[in-house]
Design an enzyme around this catalytic site. Structure first.
Site, PDB file in Angstrom:
ATOM      1  N   ASP A  35       0.792  -1.491   0.100  1.00 34.26           N
ATOM      2  CA  ASP A  35       0.083  -0.092   0.069  1.00 34.26           C
ATOM      3  C   ASP A  35       0.970   1.417   0.521  1.00 34.26           C
ATOM      4  OD1 ASP A  35      -1.943   2.118   0.798  1.00 34.26           O
ATOM      5  OD2 ASP A  35      -3.499   0.884   1.609  1.00 34.26           O
ATOM      6  N   TYR A 139     -11.144   5.928 -16.055  1.00 35.89           N
ATOM      7  CA  TYR A 139     -11.622   5.357 -14.651  1.00 35.89           C
ATOM      8  C   TYR A 139     -12.597   4.003 -14.869  1.00 35.89           C
ATOM      9  CZ  TYR A 139     -12.401   2.880  -9.969  1.00 35.89           C
ATOM     10  OH  TYR A 139     -13.122   2.174  -9.192  1.00 35.89           O
ATOM     11  N   LYS A 143     -10.666   0.089 -15.612  1.00 32.74           N
ATOM     12  CA  LYS A 143     -11.464  -1.368 -14.818  1.00 32.74           C
ATOM     13  C   LYS A 143     -12.005  -1.983 -15.819  1.00 32.74           C
ATOM     14  CE  LYS A 143     -11.207   0.246 -10.817  1.00 32.74           C
ATOM     15  NZ  LYS A 143      -9.909  -0.689  -9.439  1.00 32.74           N
ATOM     16  N   THR A 174     -16.440   4.314   0.858  1.00 29.06           N
ATOM     17  CA  THR A 174     -15.538   4.295   1.439  1.00 29.06           C
ATOM     18  C   THR A 174     -15.068   6.172   1.419  1.00 29.06           C
ATOM     19  OG1 THR A 174     -14.162   4.337  -1.275  1.00 29.06           O
ATOM     20  CG2 THR A 174     -14.757   2.237   0.401  1.00 29.06           C
TER      21      THR A 174
END
Length: 230
Positions: A35, A139, A143, A174
């Site tokens: 990460d 995006y 994806k 999130t």
């Protein structure tokens, strides 16, 4: 998978990734993470997944610390909206490097372990890869490329006992979704059959299922999106 099971999760410090770490830990995995925001977390190495060399080094370090890897989940990513005319060439390249490149870099670094353990890789895509979205071209394209890569890689390694699958979450509660995000607006939420955002633990349960239980799933895409795409 072996008795002493080790999982690798990218983007495990927050959001969906953190929920996946919790879910897999509950199934007996020792989980290591790559990460950007390691912040001293246990078994977490600061790595930009778009950097193939850094990913290979990070995987090697986790393997040395924890043991051979038998499950991989690629959650690392970011989100931004922009009209296509305002998406720069650099923004296109970065979106593809992080999402598609991150998956490819991690797969290359971990496939020897997964073949040895007859393990599992689950990639996190997006419902935008399936349905598209206004101001989401780069995006959604990145994806969507993940789904194509997952299905191709699944066909490549299935005969060696490795299962490659994908989850495609809808807008999820999130930190990637800003408080003023249009995906949080009530007029959007009212278009969803469940009338709410997807929750990280719901995505994590699907990842857990594909990793631990769905021994028959190869090249599948599981949609977790509150009914956004039916």
């Amino acid at each position: 998978m072996s008795e002493a099971r080790v999982a690798l999760v990218t983007g495990g410090a927050s959001g969906i990734g953190a929920a996946v770490v919790t879910a897999l830990s509950g199934r007996g995995f020792t989980v290591g993470c790559l990460d950007l925001n390691a912040d001293g977390a246990e078994n977490t190495i600061a790595v930009d997944v778009s950097d193939a060399e850094a990913v290979a080094e990070g995987v090697a370090r986790l393997r040395a610390q924890l043991g051979p890897i038998s499950a991989v989940v690629t959650c690392a990513g970011y989100y931004e909206m922009a009209p296509i005319a305002e998406i720069s060439a650099d923004a296109w390249r970065r979106m593809l490097r992080v999402h598609l490149g991150g998956l490819v870099n991690v797969a290359r670094a971990t496939l020897p372990d997964l073949i040895e353990s007859r393990g599992s890789l689950v990639a996190v895509a997006s419902e935008l890869a399936v349905g598209g979205g206004e101001y989401d071209a780069h995006y959604a394209a990145a994806k969507g490329a993940i789904i194509g890569a997952v299905r191709s890689l699944a066909a490549e390694v299935a005969d060696r006992g490795v299962r490659i699958n994908c989850v495609a979450p809808g807008p999820t509660d999130t930190p990637l979704l800003a408080p003023d995000s249009p995906w949080r607006a009530d007029d959007y939420l009212q278009t969803l059959p469940l009338r709410r955002l997807t929750l990280p633990p719901e995505v994590a349960r699907c990842v857990e299922y594909l990793t631990c239980d769905a021994t028959f799933s190869v090249g599948d895409v599981v949609n977790v999106n509150s009914g956004a795409v039916i």
